[in-house]
Design a protein around this motif. Structure first.
Motif, mmCIF file in Angstrom:
data_model
loop_
_atom_site.group_PDB
_atom_site.id
_atom_site.type_symbol
_atom_site.label_atom_id
_atom_site.label_comp_id
_atom_site.label_asym_id
_atom_site.label_seq_id
_atom_site.Cartn_x
_atom_site.Cartn_y
_atom_site.Cartn_z
ATOM 1 N N ALA A 111 -45.961 27.042 -4.656
ATOM 2 C CA ALA A 111 -46.003 26.512 -3.288
ATOM 3 C C ALA A 111 -46.274 25.013 -3.355
ATOM 4 N N PHE A 112 -45.256 24.209 -3.090
ATOM 5 C CA PHE A 112 -45.386 22.747 -3.231
ATOM 6 C C PHE A 112 -46.147 22.134 -2.067
ATOM 7 N N LEU A 113 -47.071 21.233 -2.403
ATOM 8 C CA LEU A 113 -47.845 20.549 -1.359
ATOM 9 C C LEU A 113 -46.936 19.729 -0.459
ATOM 10 N N ARG A 114 -45.844 19.203 -1.026
ATOM 11 C CA ARG A 114 -44.937 18.352 -0.233
ATOM 12 C C ARG A 114 -44.329 19.115 0.948
ATOM 13 N N ASP A 115 -44.270 20.463 0.828
ATOM 14 C CA ASP A 115 -43.725 21.252 1.931
ATOM 15 C C ASP A 115 -44.721 21.382 3.083
ATOM 16 N N TYR A 116 -45.973 20.993 2.865
ATOM 17 C CA TYR A 116 -46.996 21.117 3.905
ATOM 18 C C TYR A 116 -47.469 19.749 4.408
ATOM 19 N N TRP A 117 -47.570 18.780 3.477
ATOM 20 C CA TRP A 117 -48.063 17.451 3.815
ATOM 21 C C TRP A 117 -47.242 16.854 4.963
ATOM 22 N N PRO A 118 -47.802 16.142 5.950
ATOM 23 C CA PRO A 118 -49.191 15.691 6.048
ATOM 24 C C PRO A 118 -50.146 16.718 6.676
ATOM 25 N N ARG A 119 -49.611 17.937 6.988
ATOM 26 C CA ARG A 119 -50.537 18.945 7.534
ATOM 27 C C ARG A 119 -51.543 19.350 6.463
ATOM 28 N N LYS A 127 -72.915 35.857 4.419
ATOM 29 C CA LYS A 127 -72.696 37.083 5.191
ATOM 30 C C LYS A 127 -71.210 37.358 5.308
ATOM 31 N N GLU A 128 -70.443 36.291 5.478
ATOM 32 C CA GLU A 128 -68.993 36.435 5.609
ATOM 33 C C GLU A 128 -68.300 35.191 5.061
ATOM 34 N N PRO A 129 -66.989 35.309 4.787
ATOM 35 C CA PRO A 129 -66.279 34.160 4.234
ATOM 36 C C PRO A 129 -66.234 33.006 5.231
ATOM 37 N N ARG A 130 -66.151 31.788 4.707
ATOM 38 C CA ARG A 130 -66.040 30.603 5.562
ATOM 39 C C ARG A 130 -65.046 29.662 4.895
ATOM 40 N N LEU A 131 -64.571 28.667 5.642
ATOM 41 C CA LEU A 131 -63.628 27.702 5.069
ATOM 42 C C LEU A 131 -64.376 26.434 4.682
ATOM 43 N N GLN A 132 -64.039 25.896 3.538
ATOM 44 C CA GLN A 132 -64.617 24.609 3.126
ATOM 45 C C GLN A 132 -63.461 23.618 2.936
ATOM 46 N N THR A 133 -63.661 22.397 3.422
ATOM 47 C CA THR A 133 -62.575 21.413 3.377
ATOM 48 C C THR A 133 -62.764 20.444 2.214
ATOM 49 N N TYR A 134 -61.672 20.214 1.501
ATOM 50 C CA TYR A 134 -61.663 19.239 0.400
ATOM 51 C C TYR A 134 -60.534 18.256 0.675
ATOM 52 N N ASP A 135 -60.865 16.997 0.615
ATOM 53 C CA ASP A 135 -59.871 15.954 0.821
ATOM 54 C C ASP A 135 -59.544 15.401 -0.559
ATOM 55 N N ILE A 136 -58.329 15.619 -1.035
ATOM 56 C CA ILE A 136 -58.040 15.253 -2.437
ATOM 57 C C ILE A 136 -56.794 14.358 -2.514
ATOM 58 N N PRO A 137 -56.655 13.604 -3.615
ATOM 59 C CA PRO A 137 -55.455 12.761 -3.750
ATOM 60 C C PRO A 137 -54.207 13.631 -3.930
ATOM 61 N N PHE A 138 -53.138 13.237 -3.249
ATOM 62 C CA PHE A 138 -51.843 13.918 -3.421
ATOM 63 C C PHE A 138 -50.963 12.896 -4.127
ATOM 64 N N SER A 139 -51.149 12.849 -5.457
ATOM 65 C CA SER A 139 -50.615 11.733 -6.225
ATOM 66 C C SER A 139 -49.190 11.962 -6.685
ATOM 67 N N ASP A 140 -48.772 13.219 -6.727
ATOM 68 C CA ASP A 140 -47.522 13.518 -7.406
ATOM 69 C C ASP A 140 -46.751 14.535 -6.562
ATOM 70 N N GLU A 141 -45.501 14.211 -6.261
ATOM 71 C CA GLU A 141 -44.678 15.070 -5.390
ATOM 72 C C GLU A 141 -44.504 16.484 -5.958
ATOM 73 N N SER A 142 -44.693 16.617 -7.278
ATOM 74 C CA SER A 142 -44.482 17.939 -7.861
ATOM 75 C C SER A 142 -45.758 18.799 -7.828
ATOM 76 N N MET A 143 -46.806 18.287 -7.176
ATOM 77 C CA MET A 143 -48.056 19.078 -7.124
ATOM 78 C C MET A 143 -47.874 20.345 -6.306
ATOM 79 N N VAL A 144 -48.419 21.447 -6.825
ATOM 80 C CA VAL A 144 -48.392 22.717 -6.087
ATOM 81 C C VAL A 144 -49.815 23.030 -5.616
ATOM 82 N N LEU A 159 -51.736 25.374 -6.417
ATOM 83 C CA LEU A 159 -52.620 25.687 -7.545
ATOM 84 C C LEU A 159 -53.139 24.405 -8.212
ATOM 85 N N ASP A 160 -52.295 23.363 -8.300
ATOM 86 C CA ASP A 160 -52.761 22.082 -8.856
ATOM 87 C C ASP A 160 -53.908 21.537 -8.014
#
Ligand code: SF4
Ligand code: FES
Lengths: 134, 246
Positions: free
Chosen positions: B80-88, B19-36, B38-39
């Motif tokens: 958008a680098f993940l390192r700028d957000y992690w650990p959030r 009926k409407e959009p919802r958020l789904q959570t994925y817990d994934i490895p953050f293996s590489d500091e250069s991950m964005v 999109l990765d």
């Protein structure tokens, strides 16, 4: 499945602007503050028209409205109008672009000259008001 | 040492079932500091949930197709680098202000119509024959419009613009910047054809200078500047006796 069902475009979820959109970022919040400062400014200017009308009755019967709340209101409105002038003049550097001796004049020079012109104009008008009021 | 991980909350919307959009959570490895971001989405698609839909192509900030809201701000997810957000956790949502087709994929048709309406190509009263050689420009002439030609149609500026969010009749930032790009081009003679679209009330005059379009633009196009300059131009053409010249 009928042909019309097969051809039906999938339902898109429409965009709806949340009522609290302006609380979601600092920039939006200050934008709304800037827009709303125009309301007291307009009220003050309307009051100025009333004062001008009253002044038309002649100096003997005229006494300007100077209650403490009105003076405070006027000072707040002055701050609002300075905020508007500041944003407007800061914009000038990015809007105006012209050349001097075949070289583009930099945005900061344009902004500085606008502020200088503003200060000079305010000084001249202030001087005449004081001079005429003596 | 335990593996570093990051939570990605991504919007899911299946028009057939939701009926409407919802958020789904994925817990994934953050293996590489250069991950964005999109990765992270690509990891989810390849290893966790192949049904997640989103757009991307170049992975280098050029194609403009990977724009999404990242923690509430319009961003190119390939920059958008993940390192700028992690650990959030990172919340990835479709760009604001557009209808949603599926998951993170927005419908850009409205912009496509607007883009066409400002005729983003060089218009000549009389075409120069090919045999006459190239139409030369000096570097000063190119500098006049270069900034506005950098636009990659990523739609971040539209997602940041509350004026467009409230009234999608507004021509908007990128279309105006591109109109200005051609109006400033020394080879172009199409100003009079573009003016009716730019000068109408839903054109540049709808803009009340929030300025956020220029803040989020990943290419430094400064569409807010294009809009304000166009306002000045259209006014000058109206008030000055020589303003209506080509
Ligand atoms: S003006 Fe900037 S933000 Fe807007 S579409 Fe073009 S590149 Fe993207
Ligand atoms: S994938 Fe092309 S700009 Fe991000």
């Amino acid at each position: 499945m009928s042909t019309s069902e097969a051809n039906a475009t999938p339902r898109e979820y429409p965009w709806r602007m949340p009522a609290n959109w302006w609380t979601r970022s600092r920039h939006y919040f200050w934008y709304i503050v800037r827009e709303f400062t125009a309301v007291p400014l307009a009220l003050w200017l309307l009051w100025l028209l009333v004062e001008i009308k009253r002044a038309g009755d002649g100096p003997a019967r005229y006494s300007p409205h100077g209650s403490a709340p009105f003076v405070i209101f006027s000072v707040v409105v002055l701050l609002f109008s300075l905020y508007h002038s500041f944003t407007f003049l800061s914009l000038a550097g990015s809007i105006l672009h012209f050349k001097l001796l075949d070289r583009p004049v930099s945005a900061s020079v344009i902004v500085m000259s606008q502020f200088a012109a503003w200060a000079v104009a305010s000084g001249v008008i202030g001087f005449f008001l004081v001079w005429l009021g003596r | 040492m335990p593996e570093k991980r990051i939570s990605i909350h991504a919007t899911r919307y299946d028009p057939e079932h939701d009926k409407e959009p919802r958020l789904q959570t994925y817990d994934i490895p953050f293996s590489d500091e250069s991950m964005v971001v999109l990765d992270a989405l690509n990891y989810i698609k390849s290893h966790v949930d192949g049904s997640l839909s989103y757009r991307w192509s170049c992975r280098m900030g050029i194609c403009g197709s990977c724009g999404m809201m990242v923690n509430g701000t319009p961003k190119l997810t390939c920059s958008a680098f993940l390192r700028d957000y992690w650990p959030r956790a990172v919340v990835v949502q479709p760009l604001n202000n557009f209808p949603l087709i599926r998951d993170l994929v927005i419908d850009m048709d409205d912009f496509m119509h607007k883009l066409k309406s400002i005729k983003p190509w060089i218009i000549r009263k009389q075409e120069i024959p090919l045999g006459a050689g190239e139409h030369r420009q000096t570097s000063d002439q190119i500098d006049e419009f270069r900034q506005f030609s950098e636009c990659i149609n990523c739609m971040l500026c539209y997602a940041a613009c509350p004026v467009y969010g409230l009234n999608n009749e507004f021509l908007g930032p990128a279309a105006t910047a591109l109109a200005r790009r051609y109006n400033l081009d020394s080879r172009d003679e199409g100003l009079k054809q573009r003016l009716p679209v730019l000068a109408e009330s839903e054109g540049v005059w709808e803009c009340s200078f929030v300025g956020e379009c220029s803040v989020v633009c990943p290419k430094g196009v400064d569409p807010a500047k294009a809009i304000q300059q166009t306002k000045l131009d259209t006014t000058m053409r109206f008030v000055l006796p020589y303003g209506n010249r080509e």
